[in-house]
Design a protein around this motif. Structure first.
Motif, short mmCIF file in Angstrom:
data_model
loop_
_atom_site.label_atom_id
_atom_site.label_comp_id
_atom_site.label_asym_id
_atom_site.label_seq_id
_atom_site.Cartn_x
_atom_site.Cartn_y
_atom_site.Cartn_z
N TRP A 257 16.31 67.74 73.33
CA TRP A 257 15.44 66.55 73.10
C TRP A 257 14.16 66.80 73.56
O TRP A 257 13.11 66.45 73.09
N ARG A 258 14.16 67.32 74.89
CA ARG A 258 12.95 67.50 75.60
C ARG A 258 11.77 68.39 74.67
O ARG A 258 10.72 68.32 74.61
N VAL A 283 22.30 63.78 62.30
CA VAL A 283 21.50 62.74 61.77
C VAL A 283 21.65 61.42 62.46
O VAL A 283 20.57 61.01 63.01
N GLN A 284 22.77 61.25 62.79
CA GLN A 284 23.02 59.90 63.69
C GLN A 284 22.53 59.95 64.91
O GLN A 284 21.85 58.99 65.36
N ALA A 285 22.45 61.30 65.56
CA ALA A 285 21.70 61.25 67.03
C ALA A 285 20.31 61.07 66.83
O ALA A 285 19.50 60.36 67.82
N PHE A 286 19.87 61.36 65.79
CA PHE A 286 18.28 61.01 65.33
C PHE A 286 17.98 59.56 65.17
O PHE A 286 17.08 58.99 65.73
N LEU A 287 18.94 58.86 64.68
CA LEU A 287 18.84 57.55 64.13
C LEU A 287 18.91 56.60 65.35
O LEU A 287 18.46 55.46 65.54
N GLU A 288 19.59 57.30 66.25
CA GLU A 288 19.64 56.45 67.71
C GLU A 288 18.72 56.58 68.56
O GLU A 288 18.32 55.74 69.45
#
Length: 316
Positions: A257-258, A283-288
């Motif tokens: 993520w960094r 995709v879910q990780a980005f939505l969070e």
């Protein structure tokens, strides 16, 4: 706190191809038909999540036939096997099912046909990859010469420079392979190529989608395994097509993520052996974390389907 905005571009096609889908189905149907354990020589496809899921259901993954008991079914992986493997299984009266992708089998048939015509083969592929080992193992030792790069062509020492044909691994970079083919044709003008190129439709389509997506995004994630040739090629193709940051991830937990801090757009694709559930997890990780706008980059439609072997379609 409000989430930062982000556009998420989804490449299409992505993920499972028909050959991978068929191979997984073969293991599942074998478990249903014969019960556990069913033995599988090598990983059925290059994806840990898929392999672990099948192992949980009773598939036992082994390296060689010697690791299999003679009274249980054995399945050969989608990458294909040398000719000696089914011959040994038959000699031991083993029940075996070949899950080799039909597009890999096409290359095997091509190699045999050229060899029967008296031509020595040149294979463009990655040394040690199961598909390369399986394809080279269709012919006697010395009948297939391996090249990985255009530079390798200069050191080739064929029996007769005028009696050559070439084949390729099905999961290579289209552009890299074109360079090697050009070098082969320049050095060996009489070399014979395949009627239809060996790089499979799924590899080509996924690379084309990445090329279309790369200039639009600040970063690209390829969902796939580190031992998956076609997944690693997607990372290389994305970088070469102008994407400043391309990363291979097996799961959402692998995302750095960094490295994505401050970006406005991300492209997501997946190798041919990555299941959709892992793409959805990313995709879910980005939505969070972000206020996401979704978009699609569609470059082809795929409707290819391969039948499973007859032995699995028969009752009893």
């Amino acid at each position: 706190m409000s989430k930062p905005p982000l556009t998420l571009y989804m490449a299409a096609p992505r993920g499972f191809c028909a050959g991978v889908d068929r191979a997984i189905k073969i293991v599942e149907m074998a478990l249903e038909k014969w019960g556990a354990p069913v033995y599988v020589r090598h990983e059925i496809v290059h994806n840990k999540f898929v392999v672990d899921g099948l192992r949980d259901r009773g598939a036992v993954f082994v390296e060689e036939l010697d690791d299999c008991p003679p009274d249980r079914p054995v399945i050969f992986s989608a990458h294909g096997v040398p000719k000696a493997v089914p011959a040994e299984a038959a000699a031991r009266d083993m029940l075996f099912v070949d899950a080799t992708c039909p597009l890999v089998s096409k290359v095997h048939i091509e190699a045999a046909r050229h060899s029967e015509a008296g031509l020595q083969m040149v294979m463009i592929g990655h040394a040690g990859h199961p598909e390369t080992v399986g394809t080279m193992g269709q012919l006697p030792p010395g009948e297939v010469l391996l090249v990985e790069t255009a530079e390798d062509v200069a050191t080739l020492a064929p029996r007769d420079p005028d009696r050559l044909a070439f084949i390729t691994q099905t999961t290579l970079s289209v552009d890299d392979t074109a360079e090697v083919v050009a070098a082969l044709k320049a050095r060996f003008p009489a070399i014979v190529g395949p009627h239809k190129e060996d790089i499979c439709y799924a590899t080509t389509n996924r690379q084309e989608a990445v090329k279309a997506m790369a200039p639009k995004v600040d970063a690209m994630l390829v969902v796939g395994a580190p031992n998956s040739s076609n997944s690693k090629r997607l990372v290389e193709v994305g970088t070469r097509a102008g994407c400043g940051y391309a990363q291979l991830v097996q799961r959402a937990s692998d995302i750095d993520w960094r490295a994505l801090d401050g970006i406005a757009s991300v492209g997501i694709t997946a190798g041919a052996s990555a299941p959709e559930i892992l793409i959805e997890e990313v995709v879910q990780a980005f939505l969070e974390r972000y206020d996401v706008t979704m978009d699609q980059i569609v470059t082809a439609e795929e409707n290819v389907e391969f039948k499973v072997p007859r032995v699995l379609r028969q009752a009893g």
